[in-house]
Write a protein that holds these residues in place. Structure first.
Motif, PDB file in Angstrom:
ATOM      1  N   ASN A 154      10.513  58.462  26.915  1.00 18.30           N
ATOM      2  CA  ASN A 154      10.409  57.129  26.292  1.00 18.30           C
ATOM      3  C   ASN A 154      11.675  56.315  26.508  1.00 18.30           C
ATOM      4  O   ASN A 154      11.622  55.132  26.811  1.00 18.30           O
ATOM      5  N   ARG A 155      12.809  56.987  26.340  1.00 17.96           N
ATOM      6  CA  ARG A 155      14.089  56.294  26.481  1.00 17.96           C
ATOM      7  C   ARG A 155      14.251  55.798  27.918  1.00 17.96           C
ATOM      8  O   ARG A 155      14.661  54.666  28.158  1.00 17.96           O
ATOM      9  N   ASN A 156      13.881  56.668  28.858  1.00 16.60           N
ATOM     10  CA  ASN A 156      14.008  56.310  30.270  1.00 16.60           C
ATOM     11  C   ASN A 156      13.070  55.157  30.631  1.00 16.60           C
ATOM     12  O   ASN A 156      13.445  54.249  31.371  1.00 16.60           O
ATOM     13  N   LEU A 157      11.860  55.211  30.091  1.00 17.26           N
ATOM     14  CA  LEU A 157      10.879  54.157  30.385  1.00 17.26           C
ATOM     15  C   LEU A 157      11.400  52.803  29.917  1.00 17.26           C
ATOM     16  O   LEU A 157      11.355  51.818  30.669  1.00 17.26           O
ATOM     17  N   SER A 158      11.905  52.767  28.692  1.00 16.79           N
ATOM     18  CA  SER A 158      12.378  51.467  28.209  1.00 16.79           C
ATOM     19  C   SER A 158      13.622  51.023  28.976  1.00 16.79           C
ATOM     20  O   SER A 158      13.751  49.842  29.311  1.00 16.79           O
ATOM     21  N   ALA A 159      14.516  51.971  29.306  1.00 11.76           N
ATOM     22  CA  ALA A 159      15.716  51.594  30.069  1.00 11.76           C
ATOM     23  C   ALA A 159      15.326  51.063  31.444  1.00 11.76           C
ATOM     24  O   ALA A 159      15.896  50.081  31.939  1.00 11.76           O
ATOM     25  N   THR A 160      14.321  51.692  32.069  1.00  9.77           N
ATOM     26  CA  THR A 160      13.902  51.274  33.411  1.00  9.77           C
ATOM     27  C   THR A 160      13.320  49.864  33.376  1.00  9.77           C
ATOM     28  O   THR A 160      13.645  49.032  34.225  1.00  9.77           O
ATOM     29  N   PHE A 161      12.473  49.600  32.395  1.00  6.27           N
ATOM     30  CA  PHE A 161      11.846  48.280  32.346  1.00  6.27           C
ATOM     31  C   PHE A 161      12.842  47.188  31.966  1.00  6.27           C
ATOM     32  O   PHE A 161      12.769  46.070  32.456  1.00  6.27           O
ATOM     33  N   ARG A 162      13.797  47.548  31.125  1.00  6.05           N
ATOM     34  CA  ARG A 162      14.833  46.560  30.791  1.00  6.05           C
ATOM     35  C   ARG A 162      15.690  46.291  32.026  1.00  6.05           C
ATOM     36  O   ARG A 162      16.150  45.175  32.231  1.00  6.05           O
ATOM     37  N   LYS A 163      15.863  47.305  32.838  1.00  9.48           N
ATOM     38  CA  LYS A 163      16.632  47.131  34.071  1.00  9.48           C
ATOM     39  C   LYS A 163      15.911  46.147  34.996  1.00  9.48           C
ATOM     40  O   LYS A 163      16.539  45.297  35.623  1.00  9.48           O
ATOM     41  N   LEU A 164      14.575  46.262  35.058  1.00  9.73           N
ATOM     42  CA  LEU A 164      13.802  45.337  35.895  1.00  9.73           C
ATOM     43  C   LEU A 164      14.038  43.894  35.442  1.00  9.73           C
ATOM     44  O   LEU A 164      14.178  42.991  36.267  1.00  9.73           O
ATOM     45  N   LEU A 165      14.075  43.711  34.131  1.00  9.18           N
ATOM     46  CA  LEU A 165      14.309  42.361  33.615  1.00  9.18           C
ATOM     47  C   LEU A 165      15.728  41.901  33.935  1.00  9.18           C
ATOM     48  O   LEU A 165      15.971  40.732  34.192  1.00  9.18           O
ATOM     49  N   TYR A 166      16.643  42.861  33.937  1.00  6.18           N
ATOM     50  CA  TYR A 166      18.060  42.554  34.153  1.00  6.18           C
ATOM     51  C   TYR A 166      18.348  42.190  35.615  1.00  6.18           C
ATOM     52  O   TYR A 166      19.134  41.307  35.906  1.00  6.18           O
ATOM     53  N   ILE A 167      17.665  42.863  36.552  1.00  7.70           N
ATOM     54  CA  ILE A 167      17.988  42.636  37.972  1.00  7.70           C
ATOM     55  C   ILE A 167      17.200  41.478  38.585  1.00  7.70           C
ATOM     56  O   ILE A 167      17.481  41.071  39.698  1.00  7.70           O
ATOM     57  N   SER A 168      16.198  40.969  37.874  1.00  9.25           N
ATOM     58  CA  SER A 168      15.381  39.903  38.457  1.00  9.25           C
ATOM     59  C   SER A 168      15.775  38.547  37.869  1.00  9.25           C
ATOM     60  O   SER A 168      16.351  38.470  36.787  1.00  9.25           O
ATOM     61  N   GLU A 169      15.428  37.508  38.615  1.00  8.29           N
ATOM     62  CA  GLU A 169      15.739  36.141  38.166  1.00  8.29           C
ATOM     63  C   GLU A 169      14.547  35.239  38.406  1.00  8.29           C
ATOM     64  O   GLU A 169      13.679  35.559  39.215  1.00  8.29           O
ATOM     65  N   GLY A 170      14.555  34.098  37.748  1.00  9.51           N
ATOM     66  CA  GLY A 170      13.572  33.046  38.023  1.00  9.51           C
ATOM     67  C   GLY A 170      12.137  33.480  37.789  1.00  9.51           C
ATOM     68  O   GLY A 170      11.827  34.172  36.819  1.00  9.51           O
ATOM     69  N   GLU A 171      11.267  33.069  38.722  1.00  7.67           N
ATOM     70  CA  GLU A 171       9.824  33.301  38.606  1.00  7.67           C
ATOM     71  C   GLU A 171       9.486  34.785  38.398  1.00  7.67           C
ATOM     72  O   GLU A 171       8.698  35.154  37.541  1.00  7.67           O
TER      73      GLU A 171
END
Lengths: 356, 76
Positions: free
Chosen positions: A83-100
């Protein structure tokens, strides 16, 4: 070209800044290459829970297992690490992406915000302890773990709901009176999907069209699995239409309305006309007892089509969506294996549940 | 005055052509390299082992400006 896309997106697209597909997609593809290969699962099946814990502690889940090893052990350690890894991974996706791309990922991951709100409310409804509620949170969306654990500490549901004042969830949550939890949960789910459709339909860019197609095929599969369960149990109640998600790609609500009064046998004949049929045709028959195979096949089909779709549109939102569902599936598979082993299920039963 | 001199002198026209050849190809390489380098950095952030491959792909568009340079040198 970018100017044209910006013009097409319109003013209320919700996305901000320059879309960095060139950076995000190779990074996400590299992340996908680190996921467990399907050859690993038979090996995991032959391991004990402690061996599995050690194995995932040496793979992509190392930080999570190391961090939580002091607090938990055995199955709980694996479950919380996943669970911890899943949330960290998805937050990372939000962190590394920009814009649209960031905007679309955030919209998709609101699934976890809805999940967490439901978890907190359900926890309070069942009088679960703060610790238990906190353990069940998966902060993969835009609501942070700090905010959510703050909610879990609150004594009653009114205080929790007041925290959402001004958000899109508030109009629904304020109707919660302490008893109508299932109704509120359904409405939250519907809000999530209507939000996705608003985003996907609000502009005509290629990314949004692909995003819409991806979401809609997912809805088809969800609705189909739900219909299979209903029909297998012999439920024909039209009130069940309330639980159907609108906006499927092939199976529209009108079609489902027509299927609702049918028997299981008639329902099977009816779904033969959809493209999903070829995936399940060899295992579906009127006398089937278990729906596990059908559900596994449909999930597998979803993964397969997302993967092939991501090769057709390599510079788009699809490879990221593909990664998200593949990661979710990996976590589910690992959870099935460890929970199955902890419950002393035989290997065949566990294998049936895996989507590999 | 300067423009007239350039236009009337064949050497001036050659120099102008060479400048366009190098200038445009320089911009094109830079644009292509920008996208490829961004992708390479993204991949390298996850897997450092991709540094070598990434570097090779990043410099491939450099050939465009080399062609421009060769054309410019041939013109002069």
């Amino acid at each position: 070209m970018r100017l044209l896309q910006k013009f097409k997106r319109g003013k209320d697209s919700g996305s901000k800044g320059h879309t960095n597909y060139a950076y995000t997609i190779p990074r996400v593809r590299a992340m996908k290459s680190k996921l467990l290969k399907k050859e690993i699962y038979p090996r995991l099946m032959n391991m004990s829970i402690d061996e599995i814990t050690r194995f995932i502690g040496e793979s992509g889940y190392k930080d999570d297992v190391d961090e939580l090893a002091l607090t938990y052990d055995g199955v709980d350690l694996v479950e919380h690490s996943l669970n911890r890894n899943l949330s960290a991974t998805f937050r990372k996706l939000l962190y590394i992406s920009e814009g649209e791309v960031n905007f679309l990922i955030a919209e998709y991951l609101k699934e976890y915000d809805v999940w967490n709100i439901k978890t907190v409310l359900r926890g309070k409804y069942c009088k679960a302890s703060t610790k238990e509620i906190k353990e069940s949170l998966v902060a993969g969306g835009s609501l942070t773990y700090t905010f959510l654990s703050g909610l879990a500490v609150k004594e009653d549901y009114e205080d929790i709901i007041s925290e959402f004042e001004g958000t899109e969830y508030y109009p629904i949550l304020k109707r919660y009176d302490g008893t109508n939890l299932s109704d509120i949960e359904n409405q939250l789910d519907k809000l999530y999907y209507s939000g996705l459709f608003h985003v996907a339909g609000s502009s005509k860019t290629k990314e949004r069209k692909l995003f819409a197609k991806f979401i809609r095929s997912g809805i088809d599969i969800k609705n189909m699995m739900f219909l299979f369960r209903l029909k297998r149990s012999g439920i024909n109640d039209p009130a069940m239409m309330e639980l159907i998600i609108d906006g499927g790609l092939e199976i529209e609500v009108e079609d489902i309305k027509k299927m609702m009064p049918l028997s299981f046998e008639e329902f099977i004949r009816e779904i033969e006309k959809y493209s999903y049929w070829k995936e399940i045709s060899d295992i579906v028959h009127p006398d089937m007892r278990s729906l596990i195979d059908v559900e596994t096949r449909l999930k597998k089909y979803r993964l397969k089509s997302a993967a092939s779709f991501s090769h057709v549109y390599p510079i788009s939102i699809v490879p990221i969506m593909d990664y998200i569902i593949t990661k979710q599936n990996e976590v589910n598979n690992l959870r099935i294996i460890v929970r199955g082993k902890a419950a002393n299920l035989d290997d065949e039963t566990i294998k049936e549940q895996l989507v590999v | 005055m300067v423009t007239e001199t350039v236009m009337s002198n064949p050497d001036g026209m050659k120099a102008l052509g060479a400048a366009i050849a190098v200038g445009l190809t320089g911009f094109s390489s830079a644009y292509a390299e920008r996208e490829i380098a961004t992708a390479a950095i993204g991949a390298m952030a996850e897997n450092e082992g991709l540094f070598g491959k990434g570097l090779i792909f990043v410099v491939i568009p450099e050939t465009i400006v080399i062609f421009g340079l060769v054309v410019a040198l041939m013109m002069l």
